[in-house]
Design an enzyme around this catalytic site. Structure first.
Site, PDB file in Angstrom:
ATOM      1  N   CYS A   5     -14.235   1.856  -3.616  1.00  0.00           N
ATOM      2  CA  CYS A   5     -13.766   0.658  -4.309  1.00  0.00           C
ATOM      3  C   CYS A   5     -12.886  -0.201  -3.417  1.00  0.00           C
ATOM      4  O   CYS A   5     -12.150   0.312  -2.571  1.00  0.00           O
ATOM      5  CB  CYS A   5     -12.995   1.084  -5.545  1.00  0.00           C
ATOM      6  SG  CYS A   5     -12.131  -0.254  -6.325  1.00  0.00           S
ATOM      7  N   CYS A  20     -37.716  15.426  10.769  1.00  0.00           N
ATOM      8  CA  CYS A  20     -38.392  15.442   9.472  1.00  0.00           C
ATOM      9  C   CYS A  20     -39.868  15.800   9.666  1.00  0.00           C
ATOM     10  O   CYS A  20     -40.388  16.685   8.996  1.00  0.00           O
ATOM     11  CB  CYS A  20     -38.257  14.092   8.768  1.00  0.00           C
ATOM     12  SG  CYS A  20     -39.255  13.936   7.287  1.00  0.00           S
ATOM     13  N   HIS A  75      -9.165 -11.296  -7.994  1.00  0.00           N
ATOM     14  CA  HIS A  75     -10.429 -10.546  -8.018  1.00  0.00           C
ATOM     15  C   HIS A  75     -10.648  -9.908  -9.366  1.00  0.00           C
ATOM     16  O   HIS A  75     -11.774  -9.802  -9.829  1.00  0.00           O
ATOM     17  CB  HIS A  75     -10.436  -9.455  -6.952  1.00  0.00           C
ATOM     18  CG  HIS A  75     -10.296  -9.978  -5.571  1.00  0.00           C
ATOM     19  ND1 HIS A  75      -9.082 -10.272  -5.024  1.00  0.00           N
ATOM     20  CD2 HIS A  75     -11.220 -10.266  -4.625  1.00  0.00           C
ATOM     21  CE1 HIS A  75      -9.251 -10.709  -3.792  1.00  0.00           C
ATOM     22  NE2 HIS A  75     -10.551 -10.732  -3.531  1.00  0.00           N
ATOM     23  N   CYS A  99      -7.182  -6.768  -1.969  1.00  0.00           N
ATOM     24  CA  CYS A  99      -8.617  -6.547  -1.816  1.00  0.00           C
ATOM     25  C   CYS A  99      -8.883  -6.101  -0.382  1.00  0.00           C
ATOM     26  O   CYS A  99      -8.413  -6.726   0.569  1.00  0.00           O
ATOM     27  CB  CYS A  99      -9.376  -7.836  -2.107  1.00  0.00           C
ATOM     28  SG  CYS A  99     -11.076  -7.797  -1.510  1.00  0.00           S
ATOM     29  N   CYS A 121     -10.970  -9.066   1.762  1.00  0.00           N
ATOM     30  CA  CYS A 121     -10.328 -10.298   2.223  1.00  0.00           C
ATOM     31  C   CYS A 121      -8.839 -10.096   2.479  1.00  0.00           C
ATOM     32  O   CYS A 121      -8.170 -11.012   2.967  1.00  0.00           O
ATOM     33  CB  CYS A 121     -10.553 -11.421   1.225  1.00  0.00           C
ATOM     34  SG  CYS A 121      -9.724 -11.163  -0.334  1.00  0.00           S
ATOM     35  N   CYS A 153     -58.028  13.684  36.073  1.00  0.00           N
ATOM     36  CA  CYS A 153     -58.451  14.745  36.979  1.00  0.00           C
ATOM     37  C   CYS A 153     -57.453  14.856  38.137  1.00  0.00           C
ATOM     38  O   CYS A 153     -56.860  13.862  38.547  1.00  0.00           O
ATOM     39  CB  CYS A 153     -59.838  14.405  37.493  1.00  0.00           C
ATOM     40  SG  CYS A 153     -60.382  15.421  38.860  1.00  0.00           S
ATOM     41  N   CYS A 163      -1.897  -3.048   5.733  1.00  0.00           N
ATOM     42  CA  CYS A 163      -1.522  -3.595   4.432  1.00  0.00           C
ATOM     43  C   CYS A 163      -1.000  -5.015   4.675  1.00  0.00           C
ATOM     44  O   CYS A 163      -0.162  -5.221   5.560  1.00  0.00           O
ATOM     45  CB  CYS A 163      -0.435  -2.740   3.784  1.00  0.00           C
ATOM     46  SG  CYS A 163       0.386  -3.575   2.417  1.00  0.00           S
TER      47      CYS A 163
END
Lengths: 504, 202
Positions: free
Chosen positions: A305, A229, A328, A318, A321, A179, A292
């Site tokens: 990949c 959503c 691998h 890889c 690593c 109120c 690299c």
């Protein structure tokens, strides 16, 4: 124009603003939307179904305790929409006290107040030439333009509208507007609010606030976290189970995060907090580019990949690593383990903290890597769609090419799982079971990367049959490895085989 | 300024002017500028408090959405009180924040401030230094508050003030020329000369 005062059917037919509550056509959906017979039972509710649910609960309680609907709503909100608790408390303790606690005037006392109205009124509004003075704007208004709650405080309707608009629009208050009088904590019920408001924007906001507090309070309801959503998942009990919204988003019913099997909600929460705290460092380290290892060219990964071929020096390595790819490719894939002995050797405090950071970064790196790849798989879906069309031109039926889409689905699931296995592993203390877990993880990771590579390959007429065989075999293998890993972790939970590292 | 706010303020002026408190010179309200959005209030330090006899000027800014949002009020006169900043005059009072009610008026605000001066809430402080002194050395707090009232709010002198003035003078002789910072330093350090000096040194 006829004004309909009912909260839930409220819409001024002539206003230009669309009232979402009415505009959304009631979707006829089956009650058991995302239900899988063996899985966690849940429904996906549209906004208006949430409103219906809210009304049903109110009705149900009303039938038992026999109090007005608006009062029931405030009471239910007070009890966090736990109707059993409300009914139980209502009958076991003094109802008048419950009403007072919920900042309501007890309906039984209303009669008494109505009788003594003549004495109450002059206390709050001074009569001047047959008119009342509104204590907010000091305007003299006729009695029919004054309004108020059961507490007896009365103000002019225009001030009420201003007051409620300020509370709703500026302060974002819904169920808890009291109120307007000083020191009066009697809550404004929704019927009064809807009657006093005229702007449809404000009404809509109010309805949103009410629905939101209903969903937020209710342990068995959860908003779909996808932005805009607006769907709500209704579970039958609280459990860390995956639920899929109508928008396609799958998340954990218990914590609202993306589905995170095999890691538990509490551990994930800890991890996310840690990631946020360390975000500066880890963002810097796990940035999108790497060098690299041979020629130091900056490389950005743009596919899923991990087998990288440097464009400049043709070095195969890889991504995770940064070692040569050679091991691998064979069975010797050792990228998911952190050498604990290394950390032990770190003697000094500085080295120790460095090792802790390194360890964290090891897991964080792999977690982020899968997350990143998972995002990139959306691109893969598009390229796979092209491939599927291409294959259909080469004498394959629609049904024959579906394996590709299925394989991407599996790939995404595996990445999602792998991502969270690193969170799990980060907190895991090394024991025999954790070695089995890491072996499973390594297996799954290797298979997933192979699958990813197959899916990225050019598909030509000659290799088509061969590729199909490989992809199908590999995706089936991934799927089964994933199930094995999850099953092992869940068994571990049941038999309490997992030990966690503290102090992380 | 919205129409409703303007009508309200004009009516409130009438109310304050007619009220008994104005007749007894307890409170005063006047516009800073012509447009009623910026007002100047004045309250008298209530009896039986260290502020007794002091005159306190208040800066009152009326928001566009008044009376649905509270007015912004702060002390212009410096005051030593746990719920009022000794530096800025900012006030910690629930009715000026979330407990504001549209049916409250500037008159009730001024009277509430007077009430706050008589009954401090040291557990919900605006000024932590003052609040600590209030709780740990209530005697020093009272004499400090009345010294501030004497220096800044034209309240009457008393015996204790001689001692305080002496210490202020000593600090001045040491080369600290800013009067307000001397007073703040001594007040914050419970009138310990050595501590106040260290406090003032950069």
């Amino acid at each position: 124009m006829e004004i309909d005062d009912d909260l839930l059917a409220n819409s001024d037919a002539g206003t230009e603003d669309d009232d979402e509550f009415v505009e959304l056509a009631p979707e006829q959906t089956s009650a058991m939307d995302g239900m899988d017979p063996e899985e966690f039972p849940y429904d996906v509710l549209a906004l208006e179904q949430v409103v219906t649910l809210m009304v049903d609960i109110i009705k149900e309680v009303r039938n038992v305790v026999e109090i007005p609907a608006t009062t029931t709503r405030i009471l239910l909100n007070h009890f966090k929409w736990d109707k059993e608790k409300l009914i139980e408390t209502y009958y076991e303790s003094d109802p008048d006290r419950i009403f007072a606690d919920a900042h309501l005037i007890s309906p039984s006392r209303k009669v008494a107040i109505a009788c003594s109205k003549r004495e109450i009124k002059p206390r709050y509004s001074v009569k001047e030439n047959g008119e009342y003075v509104c204590e907010i704007c000091y305007a003299s208004v006729p009695e029919q333009l004054m309004s108020g709650l059961e507490c007896g405080h009365r103000f002019c309707i225009s001030c009420w509208t201003h007051y409620l608009t300020t509370k709703i629009m500026d302060e974002g208050m819904g169920q808890t507007i009291s109120c307007a009088a000083h020191n009066c904590d009697i809550l404004v019920d929704d019927e009064t609010v809807m009657k006093l408001l005229s702007d449809s924007h404000v009404k809509l906001k109010y309805q949103h606030l009410i629905t939101n507090s209903f969903v937020e309070c209710n342990r068995l309801l959860r908003w779909c976290p996808t932005p805009d959503c607006g769907h709500v998942i209704k579970g039958q009990y609280v459990s860390d189970k995956p639920v899929t919204c109508r928008c396609g988003h799958t998340f954990c019913f218990a914590c609202g995060q993306n589905w995170h099997d095999p890691v538990k909600c509490s551990i994930l929460r800890k991890w996310i907090k840690k990631c946020d705290d360390d975000s500066e460092t880890s963002n810097w380290i796990a940035a999108n580019t790497k060098e690299c290892p041979k020629c130091r060219s900056i490389i950005e990964k743009d596919g899923g990949c991990n087998h990288m071929v440097c464009k400049k020096c043709r070095f195969d390595f890889c991504w995770v690593c940064l070692g040569p790819w050679e091991p691998h490719g064979s069975s010797w894939y050792n990228c998911n383990r952190y050498d604990e002995d290394e950390a032990k050797r770190a003697r000094s405090a500085q080295e120790k903290s460095r090792a802790a950071l390194q360890r964290y970064l090891f897991y964080c790196n792999r977690y982020m890597n899968h997350m990143q790849s998972l995002k990139l798989e959306n691109k893969l879906y598009a390229s796979v769609r092209d491939k599927m069309e291409e294959m259909q031109k080469h004498n394959m039926s629609w049904i024959e090419v579906q394996f590709l889409k299925k394989a991407v689905d599996v790939l995404c699931q595996c990445r999602q799982t792998l991502m969270h296995t690193y969170v799990f592993a980060f907190y895991l203390r090394k024991n025999n079971q954790s070695i089995i877990f890491e072996t499973n993880q390594r297996d799954l990771e290797q298979a997933t990367e192979q699958l990813s590579e197959y899916l990225e390959r050019e598909i030509t007429q000659e290799v088509l049959r061969d590729i199909k065989q490989k992809v199908q075999d590999k995706s089936r293998y991934c799927e089964s490895r994933r199930n094995v890993l999850l099953k092992h972790v869940h068994e571990g939970y049941e038999n309490e085989l997992w030990e966690y590292l503290d102090n992380i | 300024m919205s129409n409703i706010a303007l009508t309200r303020i004009q009516r409130e002026f009438k109310e304050v002017i007619k009220s008994d408190e104005v007749k007894n010179c307890q409170i005063k309200l006047e516009p800073f500028e012509d447009n009623f959005t910026h007002l100047k209030g004045e309250i008298i330090g209530p009896p039986d408090t260290p502020y007794q006899g002091g005159k306190y000027t208040l800066d009152i800014v009326i928001p566009e959405t008044y009376p649905f949002n509270p007015p912004k009020v702060k002390f212009l006169t410096k005051i030593w009180h746990p719920n009022i900043s000794s530096q800025t005059g900012a006030i910690c009072l629930d009715i000026l924040k979330d407990q504001w009610a549209a049916a409250m008026t500037l008159r009730t605000v001024l009277l509430s401030l007077q009430a706050l001066m008589s009954a401090a809430e040291p557990d919900d402080p605006q000024d932590a230094v003052v609040a600590t002194q209030f709780k740990q050395h209530p005697e020093i707090f009272r004499s400090t508050a009345s010294f501030w009232a004497y220096v800044y709010a034209e309240a009457p002198r008393n015996e204790k003030m001689k001692e305080y003035e002496e210490k202020l003078k000593q600090l001045q002789e040491m080369g600290f020329h800013e009067k307000n910072s001397r007073i703040t330093a001594l007040s914050s350090k419970n009138w310990d000369l050595q501590a106040a000096m260290e406090f003032l040194l950069p």
